[in-house]
Write an enzyme that holds these catalytic residues in place. Sequence first.
Site, mmCIF file in Angstrom:
data_model
loop_
_atom_site.group_PDB
_atom_site.id
_atom_site.type_symbol
_atom_site.label_atom_id
_atom_site.label_comp_id
_atom_site.label_asym_id
_atom_site.label_seq_id
_atom_site.Cartn_x
_atom_site.Cartn_y
_atom_site.Cartn_z
ATOM 1 N N ASN A 290 8.822 -8.241 1.116
ATOM 2 C CA ASN A 290 8.524 -7.250 0.076
ATOM 3 C C ASN A 290 9.754 -6.389 -0.179
ATOM 4 O OD1 ASN A 290 7.856 -6.304 2.693
ATOM 5 N ND2 ASN A 290 6.433 -4.766 1.919
ATOM 6 N N ILE A 291 9.925 -6.058 -1.454
ATOM 7 C CA ILE A 291 11.100 -5.302 -1.913
ATOM 8 C C ILE A 291 10.587 -4.154 -2.774
ATOM 9 C CG2 ILE A 291 13.253 -5.410 -3.223
ATOM 10 C CD1 ILE A 291 13.192 -8.512 -2.697
ATOM 11 N N GLU A 292 10.739 -2.933 -2.256
ATOM 12 C CA GLU A 292 10.163 -1.768 -2.941
ATOM 13 C C GLU A 292 11.174 -1.080 -3.850
ATOM 14 O OE1 GLU A 292 8.380 0.490 0.266
ATOM 15 O OE2 GLU A 292 6.718 -0.965 0.382
ATOM 16 N N CYS B 95 5.835 -7.912 -3.854
ATOM 17 C CA CYS B 95 5.289 -8.346 -2.563
ATOM 18 C C CYS B 95 6.040 -9.565 -2.029
ATOM 19 C CB CYS B 95 3.814 -8.711 -2.712
ATOM 20 S SG CYS B 95 2.724 -7.326 -3.069
ATOM 21 N N GLU C 132 4.918 -12.383 -0.903
ATOM 22 C CA GLU C 132 4.421 -13.671 -1.400
ATOM 23 C C GLU C 132 5.070 -14.023 -2.733
ATOM 24 O OE1 GLU C 132 2.810 -11.032 -0.301
ATOM 25 O OE2 GLU C 132 0.811 -11.514 0.437
ATOM 26 N N CYS D 129 -2.615 -9.159 -1.816
ATOM 27 C CA CYS D 129 -3.184 -8.321 -2.874
ATOM 28 C C CYS D 129 -3.650 -9.195 -4.048
ATOM 29 C CB CYS D 129 -2.156 -7.294 -3.346
ATOM 30 S SG CYS D 129 -0.896 -7.953 -4.452
ATOM 31 N N CYS E 258 -0.885 -10.935 -6.177
ATOM 32 C CA CYS E 258 -0.316 -12.119 -5.515
ATOM 33 C C CYS E 258 -1.298 -13.281 -5.541
ATOM 34 C CB CYS E 258 0.098 -11.798 -4.091
ATOM 35 S SG CYS E 258 1.613 -10.808 -4.037
HETATM 36 N N1 THU Z 1 2.557 -6.094 0.422
HETATM 37 C C1 THU Z 1 3.035 -7.379 0.473
HETATM 38 O O1 THU Z 1 4.249 -7.603 0.382
HETATM 39 N N2 THU Z 1 2.147 -8.382 0.632
HETATM 40 C C2 THU Z 1 0.813 -8.206 0.849
HETATM 41 O O2 THU Z 1 0.099 -9.188 1.039
HETATM 42 C C3 THU Z 1 0.229 -6.866 0.847
HETATM 43 C C4 THU Z 1 1.154 -5.771 0.466
HETATM 44 C C5 THU Z 1 3.528 -4.998 0.329
HETATM 45 C C6 THU Z 1 3.551 -4.195 -0.932
HETATM 46 C C7 THU Z 1 4.192 -2.905 -0.442
HETATM 47 O O3 THU Z 1 5.604 -3.080 -0.382
HETATM 48 C C8 THU Z 1 3.700 -2.762 0.986
HETATM 49 O O4 THU Z 1 3.269 -4.081 1.363
HETATM 50 C C9 THU Z 1 2.560 -1.782 1.158
HETATM 51 O O5 THU Z 1 1.538 -2.029 0.290
#
Ligand code: THU
Length: 130
Positions: free
Chosen positions: A43-45, A54, A56, A87, A90
């Site tokens: 995941n890259i925010e 996310c 995935e 989520c 995804c």
């Molecule tokens: N996130 C994912 O990368 N994959 C998931 O299946 C659930 C949530 C990430 C999004 C965000 O960067 C962090 O987790 C918190 O929600």
Amino acid sequence: MPATREFIEAAREASSHAYVPYSNFPVGAALVTKEGKVYQGCNIENASFGLSNCAERTAIFKAVSEEHLEFSSLYIYGETAAPISPCGACRQVISEFCDTDMPVYLLSKSREVKATTVGELLPYSFQELE
Ligand code: THU
């Protein structure tokens, strides 16, 4: 295909590259092609939270951008007590590129593995191409 240690480790390792200064919630994914190639994603925010991607979707977009469209399994790892669950956004993207019966392995730091499928994660999904 049952979960393999190699791909579980690939998903866990991918989470170590997560860019998560806002949530501190690293996630890793390992998407395996039918040829056995593995695409890792994290995941890259972003400071504008809604732009975060996310793990995935990172893995799927990496693979598709390199012309890989045939997948055999997906592993998703979270630093969670119980296996992580993807989520809704995804799930929709996974259902675009992966067969309904493709296995998805949900992983946690406890090493528990929950096996599910694309169709179980998103039944009755929206598909324009059918
Ligand atoms: N996130 C994912 O990368 N994959 C998931 O299946 C659930 C949530 C990430 C999004 C965000 O960067 C962090 O987790 C918190 O929600």
